[in-house]
Design a protein around this motif. Structure first.
Motif, mmCIF file in Angstrom:
data_model
loop_
_atom_site.group_PDB
_atom_site.id
_atom_site.type_symbol
_atom_site.label_atom_id
_atom_site.label_comp_id
_atom_site.label_asym_id
_atom_site.label_seq_id
_atom_site.Cartn_x
_atom_site.Cartn_y
_atom_site.Cartn_z
ATOM 1 N N THR A 111 0.833 -1.199 0.000
ATOM 2 C CA THR A 111 0.000 0.000 0.000
ATOM 3 C C THR A 111 0.867 1.247 0.000
ATOM 4 O OG1 THR A 111 -0.166 -0.267 2.370
ATOM 5 C CG2 THR A 111 -2.065 -0.896 1.084
ATOM 6 N N ASP A 112 1.996 1.154 0.680
ATOM 7 C CA ASP A 112 2.882 2.304 0.690
ATOM 8 C C ASP A 112 3.383 2.578 -0.720
ATOM 9 O OD1 ASP A 112 4.284 4.367 1.853
ATOM 10 O OD2 ASP A 112 6.112 3.162 1.955
ATOM 11 N N PHE A 113 3.760 1.513 -1.420
ATOM 12 C CA PHE A 113 4.208 1.652 -2.800
ATOM 13 C C PHE A 113 3.099 2.256 -3.653
ATOM 14 C CE2 PHE A 113 4.395 -0.032 -7.076
ATOM 15 C CZ PHE A 113 5.668 0.351 -7.461
ATOM 16 N N PHE A 114 1.919 1.684 -3.493
ATOM 17 C CA PHE A 114 0.764 2.146 -4.263
ATOM 18 C C PHE A 114 0.515 3.625 -4.000
ATOM 19 C CE2 PHE A 114 -3.865 2.600 -4.753
ATOM 20 C CZ PHE A 114 -3.984 2.164 -6.050
ATOM 21 N N ASP A 115 0.577 3.962 -2.712
ATOM 22 C CA ASP A 115 0.300 5.328 -2.328
ATOM 23 C C ASP A 115 1.345 6.272 -2.885
ATOM 24 O OD1 ASP A 115 -1.686 6.629 -0.548
ATOM 25 O OD2 ASP A 115 0.154 7.535 0.195
ATOM 26 N N ARG A 116 2.595 5.848 -2.766
ATOM 27 C CA ARG A 116 3.661 6.767 -3.124
ATOM 28 C C ARG A 116 3.823 6.892 -4.629
ATOM 29 N NH1 ARG A 116 8.960 5.951 0.121
ATOM 30 N NH2 ARG A 116 7.508 6.475 1.764
ATOM 31 N N TYR A 117 3.744 5.746 -5.319
ATOM 32 C CA TYR A 117 4.102 5.807 -6.733
ATOM 33 C C TYR A 117 2.908 5.855 -7.652
ATOM 34 C CZ TYR A 117 8.727 5.012 -5.075
ATOM 35 O OH TYR A 117 9.908 5.164 -4.423
#
Lengths: 740, 500
Positions: free
Chosen positions: A683-689
């Motif tokens: 989710t962090d990846f999704f959120d950030r990128y």
């Protein structure tokens, strides 16, 4: 005498002032508060004693003419949602009140001495009083919301107290693990409460039972079963039953009085309390009763097998607690309310005695081996303590015998009752329960023998230091605890891992040669390093609670003895529980055949004795009168060599199983924690990128677009601006006409 | 009661008195600080006095109405008034802003401008919550942005310009939709523009237009609230801003979005709202889980707290979407409760970050021994944030839960599913909050820095955190304190849904 009932609301509030005054004192005037630190234990004991007097009064009234009392206040007023707050007193509540207050007072007295040199003495008493308050609130609650509120509060107290020594990384991860595991249970509890609220429109117990039984007449459906299971999930987590038991052994990172009060006698009984309270609800759903008993059986077996080879004295007691709670859960699943409560009481006193005794042992070992829990609680380093701490030894022995089920000590009566009940219900469960009774005797005596018999093994502490607890207790949800490097011994440790696991075995086998060697160099190196060479008996303040608990352990069993002799009705417990019993089994007879009781009892006692016997073969010291060399030799020499290797393999497997905590923690770390971490990363990846990436790229594209227009298209000439302007207008007009 | 424009006084006083800061004699920051503090306190006192003595709790209608004609041409009025819905946020604004001013004590750089901006924000926020005119609402909404932008770009951290630009672009982008909605709503129907809230309440629109308007307002409020996927400005902004700004942002600014959602979308566009509310509930549910698990993956302390507030705002959205009395009351309670808790967490996180000069969680550790008071307060507030009973978060979240369970709009299966997923959030919340406090405080560590930075919180900081802690406890123990403010208004709003 109804006055006591009217003022019963004061019971949970009594310990609160201590918490509040210590809390504000520490925040606002720390120095003054710390200067009178030892004084603070007095009001906390006093207030809890008042609570005990109140609850004793209530209990007497319950025994004499028991009726259920309830009082309510409204809490939130809303047009279509009103919540009431109140208290509810029935036999179950009064039993729990007595239990909590008595154990609580003894533990408070004990911890005054135990914690006297700790920096956080005041914090400890603040937490303890708060815990007592919320636990008393939990058992007097009158509706499910109130139960949930206090349920969470005791969970928080447990969190704070496990993490009491917060500088230890292992304590930090243990308290978080306990809280999160309990939160999984709370999740179920909350959903179950909401489900039942949706079905019946009430939180209040008696309304809930009535409405539910009316609704449930048409038979079983999936939804009530699901909701009941979710409610039971809360009890699973709190009482450390099978899938969610992982927090309890780690919870032993807290100070020992806490382990006695919260993690053996009271808070873990909250799950039992919940199931007992909701038993009228659960009995309506046969499926859930089967699940309860199944979970109970799994837990009692698992706990017992895991306790077999623990090194840490408190951890092995913790697994034993888990196993005994499994017994209680089994009894509840069988529907025998009385046996369950009886075992709850007897087990609470015996286990509190054992934990306080282990605290006394740890206290006496600490000056010798250092204050790290993997040294002072390590049973490898103990042994032969009988000579140094005789009073603790006697009390500990009595507690052990009681837990093993040796008459006439308390746990014998209750355990026997559960065992015979289980025989009536299902033979498979009964066999497992009887087998576990033998295992209980084995591991309890293993603890006792390793601690008190033989010789002091302080010189082994280098061996034990190599296998730091952190290397096998997987620190969940956190960083790995830093391993203290011990270069010399770590190599040795790597070479013979298996031997290390089988440490106790090797030790006992080669004892006869070792003893002399050990005794020889025992005196020289330690005289220089340590101030005191031998363990010392604890102070009287610590021994007093132990002795009181011994009295309880000796005599508390008599309240529930099923024998009726002539006209004197000794069966106090049945009388106490009369109304709830009528609620559950309207026409059950109390007649118990003397002969049947005797055969059952003799069977269970013989199993326990067999367990003790096996334990003494394995772990008995060369000096104990029990053991002559012939016996051990004959046992060892029985089979040919191949058979011995086979036996070794079996023991190896058992020890590995127990040592790695049944691989369950490993599984959780690998699967659950890892998947949550992966989810977080994802989710962090999704959120950030992706989400943020879109935003940023819009920004970047518009920036470059602007630059591009600036340089490529216009070049700063007004004529080209005009050209573009006019051409776009023309295109626009063209489309406008096209559409017309 | 003789008429006095109390609300106008309350709205205008801070910015008016604040503009005198620039005329104060140049005698150091002390004068400016005390002056600002005095204005804040005076404002708070006036507010409490007025609300105590002149506000009728049992009246769901608008009170303290001030109505002055401002621009004649298109019937633009300076029209203020409050009701049960807005009194809570206004009091919260007064409380948090005063404490944020106190928290901003160490700010020395350009302190005149800083304090003026704080006061300007104060006015803007109260003006927003009390405006009864659509265009005025929009103006106050915009007035809010400029101080935040400046506060962020001048007193922020390393990446402050990036964050400030992102903030202003995001919110200005949202404001376009707000402006479209305002104009569309005001100009519809009659030749005269109707901007008065009261006439707008009773106006009805064709369904397509209503949905369009609803969507426009929703985007504007979703940016502010924030609702996923329009939330990414928030972690950046909170990660960079000074902690007193963070307090204002988390405590009040985020509440503007949800307030607008209730005030405009629910009150004026009830058809569209009953169409959109299942989507709101679904988005809110996803948001709880999504933000909680994203929070777990953050290394930066402030960003982790920021995501936790995104996760908590999910409960508000669910409460708004549940279309029940209980749920909406829970949503309003969650607004206030998160206003307190979020502000306090940012304050404590910010102060401890400033002391140890680290922002990444995996570098921290073991600061509980030098700073026991911060440790105590931080753990208390993380407990409050993970909805420990006895504190406001628990009451709010459980009321939202009851709201969604008793809601008659949804089918059984959807309700089970939604409640289930929401409850998973209950498991995730302690994981990130407790691991945050574990990584910051637990354990043992020797620091290379000299000890002079490691002072525990002084009386001022302790005062700020205890001041926030008291209402949290009070609401948690007796929630009627706050619920009684809004309960009549909530019923009035929801009666539209039942009788149509």
């Amino acid at each position: 005498m109804e006055h006591t009932y009217q003022y019963a609301w004061i019971i949970p509030l009594l310990p609160l002032p201590v918490t509040m005054s210590i809390g504000f004192g520490l925040l606002l005037i720390p120095t003054a508060t710390k200067n009178i630190r030892r004084m603070w234990s007095f009001p906390s004991v006093l207030l809890l004693s008042i609570a005990m007097i109140f609850s004793a009064n209530l209990a007497f009234q319950q025994i004499n003419g028991s009726f259920i009392y309830q009082y309510l206040w409204s809490w939130t007023i809303n047009n279509d949602f009103s919540l009431e707050f109140g208290y509810f007193i029935d036999p179950l509540t009064s039993i729990m009140l007595i239990l909590i207050t008595t154990v609580g007072i003894l533990v408070l007295i004990y911890s005054d001495n135990y914690m006297s040199h700790d920096q956080g003495y005041l914090r400890f008493f603040a937490y303890m009083s708060f815990f007592n308050a919320s636990m008393l609130g939990l058992v007097t609650s009158s509706n499910l919301i109130q139960i949930y509120i206090f349920w969470e509060l005791v969970g928080m107290c447990s969190y704070l107290l496990i993490g009491f020594w917060f500088t230890r990384p292992s304590a930090a991860s243990a308290c978080q693990k306990a809280f999160v595991t309990n939160r999984v249970g709370d999740f179920g509890l909350l959903l179950g409460i909401l489900g039942f609220y949706w079905m019946t429109g009430s939180f209040e117990f008696r309304d809930l039972f009535e409405t539910f039984n009316k609704l449930n007449n048409q038979g079983n459906s999936l939804f009530p079963t699901l909701c009941a299971f979710l409610l039971f999930l809360g009890a699973i987590a709190k009482s450390a039953q099978f899938p969610l038991h992982v927090w309890l052994p780690d919870a032993m990172e807290g100070p020992t009085p806490i382990s006695a009060l919260i993690h053996a006698a009271t808070m873990v009984a909250a799950g039992i309390f919940l199931v007992a309270r909701l038993l009228p609800l659960f009995t309506g759903i046969p499926y859930i009763m089967n699940i309860i008993s199944l979970i109970g059986v799994i837990t009692l077996l698992l706990g017992a097998t895991l306790a077999l080879a623990q090194r840490d004295i408190k951890r092995s007691l913790a697994y034993s607690t888990m196993s005994q709670l499994g017994y209680i859960m089994l009894a509840l699943g069988l529907g025998s309310y009385r046996a369950a409560l009886f075992h709850l009481i007897t087990h609470a006193y015996s286990k509190a005695l054992l934990f306080l005794g282990s605290g006394s042992i740890i206290h006496s070992m600490e000056p010798l081996v250092g204050y790290s829990p993997d040294k002072s609680q390590n049973m490898v380093l103990m042994g032969g303590l009988t000579r140094y701490i005789p009073i603790t030894r006697t009390t500990f022995l009595l507690g052990t015998l009681s837990l093993c089920g040796i008459p006439p000590l308390a746990c014998f009566w209750s355990k026997d009752e559960i065992l015979s009940e289980s025989w009536l219900y299902s033979p498979t469960f009964a066999v497992i329960a009887y087998f576990t009774a033998g295992l209980t005797a084995f591991y309890m005596f293993r603890v006792y023998l390793l601690t008190f018999e033989g010789n002091l093994h302080v010189q082994f502490q280098n061996y034990s230091a190599t296998q730091n607890i952190s290397s096998y207790s997987i620190s969940l949800w956190g960083k790995e605890a830093p391993k203290p490097g011990n270069s010399v011994f770590s190599t040795m440790n790597n070479n013979n891992e298996n031997e290390n696991i089988l440490f106790f075995f090797k030790n006992t086998y080669e004892f006869d040669q070792n003893v002399i060697n050990q005794m020889r160099y025992f005196t020289t190196p330690f005289l220089k390093k340590k101030t005191s060479m031998y363990p010392h008996e604890s102070d009287n303040t610590m021994l007093f609670p132990l002795l009181v608990l011994v009295v309880f352990t000796l005599f508390v069993g008599f309240i529930g003895i099923p024998l009726v002799q002539g006209e004197i009705d000794l069966n106090l417990l049945s009388k106490w529980l009369a109304p709830s019993k009528n609620l559950l089994h309207p026409n059950s007879e109390d007649s118990i055949d003397f002969y049947e009781f005797f055969t059952n009892a003799s069977f269970s006692v013989s199993i326990a004795l067999f367990g003790i016997f096996v334990a003494s073969i394995f772990y008995g010291s060369p000096y104990s009168s029990f053991q002559n060399l012939d016996l051990i030799n004959s046992f060892v020499k029985i089979g040919p060599k191949t058979k011995r290797i086979f036996l070794d393999k079996i023991t190896n497997v058992i020890y590995n199983w127990s040592y790695n905590r049944g691989y369950i923690d490993f599984f959780y770390t690998k699967v659950v924690i890892q998947s949550i971490r992966e989810l977080a990363k994802l989710t962090d990846f999704f959120d950030r990128y992706i989400i943020d990436g879109i935003t940023n790229s819009v920004g970047v594209i518009s920036f470059f677009g602007g630059e591009a227009i600036k340089y490529l298209v216009a070049g700063g000439r007004i004529s080209s601006y005009l050209f573009f302007y006019l051409s776009f207008i023309l295109i626009f007009i063209y489309f406008l006409f096209l559409s017309l | 009661m003789s008429y006095f424009p109390w609300l106008t006084l309350i709205v205008v006083f801070p910015i008016f008195a604040g503009s005198f800061i620039f005329f104060l004699p140049h005698r150091g920051n002390k004068v400016v600080r005390w002056y600002t503090m005095g204005i804040c306190l005076l404002e708070l006192l006036i507010m409490t006095y007025v609300f105590c003595y002149h506000f009728q709790l049992d009246d769901p209608l608008i009170q303290f109405e001030d109505d002055f004609k401002w621009i004649n041409v298109f019937d633009f009025h300076w029209r203020l008034g409050i009701d049960g819905l807005s009194i809570g946020p206004i009091l919260l604004t007064g409380f948090i802003t005063t404490l944020a001013t106190l928290a901003a004590w160490p700010v020395t750089r350009d302190s005149r401008l800083f304090h003026f901006l704080m006061l300007a924000m104060y006015s803007g926020q109260i003006g927003l919550f009390s405006s009864r005119d659509l265009l005025l609402f929009f103006m106050m909404w915009e007035l809010e942005l400029i101080p935040v932008y400046l506060l962020l770009s001048m007193w922020g951290g390393k990446k402050r310009l990036y964050s400030a630009t992102k903030f202003i672009l995001y919110t200005a982008g949202g404001s376009i939709f707000l402006l479209i909605g305002v104009l569309g709503m005001g100009l519809y129907g009659s030749n005269e523009p109707t901007l008065n809230f009261e006439t707008l309440t009773n106006q009805s629109y064709p369904l397509a237009l209503e949905i369009l308007l609803y969507f426009g307002f929703l985007i504007a409020f979703a940016v502010k609230s924030p609702i996923i996927p329009l939330h990414t400005w928030l972690p950046d902004t909170h990660g960079e801003a000074h902690y007193s700004t963070c307090m204002l942002l988390a405590g009040i600014l985020l509440k503007m979005g949800a307030y607008g959602l209730i005030r405009i979308n629910m009150e004026f566009l009830s058809h569209a709202h009953s169409i959109f509310s299942p989507w709101l509930v679904i988005v809110g549910t996803i948001q709880i889980i999504y933000a909680a698990s994203t929070s777990l993956g953050q290394r930066n302390l402030k960003k982790r707290i920021a995501y936790s507030s995104v996760s908590h705002m999910g409960f508000t959205i669910i409460g708004i979407g549940s279309l029940t009395n209980t749920g909406l009351n829970g949503a309003i309670l969650q607004l206030l409760s998160h206003g307190f808790i979020g502000a306090a967490l940012f304050f404590l996180g910010g102060t401890s970050c400033d002391r140890i000069r680290l922002v990444y969680l995996d570098e921290m550790g073991g600061i509980s021994i030098p700073m026991p008071k911060i440790f105590t307060m931080f753990s208390s507030f993380s407990m409050a944030s993970l909805a420990l009973p006895g504190m406001s978060g628990f009451v709010a979240e459980s009321i939202v839960f009851f709201g969604i369970v008793t809601s008659q709009k949804y089918l059984l299966m959807t309700k089970i599913l939604i409640t289930f997923v929401m409850a998973i959030g209950i498991i995730l919340t302690p994981i990130y909050l407790l691991s945050m406090s574990r990584q910051m405080f637990y354990g043992y560590k020797l620091f290379n820095l000299s000890n002079s930075f490691f002072v525990d919180s002084g009386p001022r900081e302790l005062f700020v955190s205890i001041c926030i802690f008291l209402p949290v406890i009070a609401i948690g123990i007796y929630p009627d304190l706050v619920i009684s403010l809004s309960v009549d208004k909530v019923q009035a709003i929801l009666s539209n849904y039942y009788y149509r």
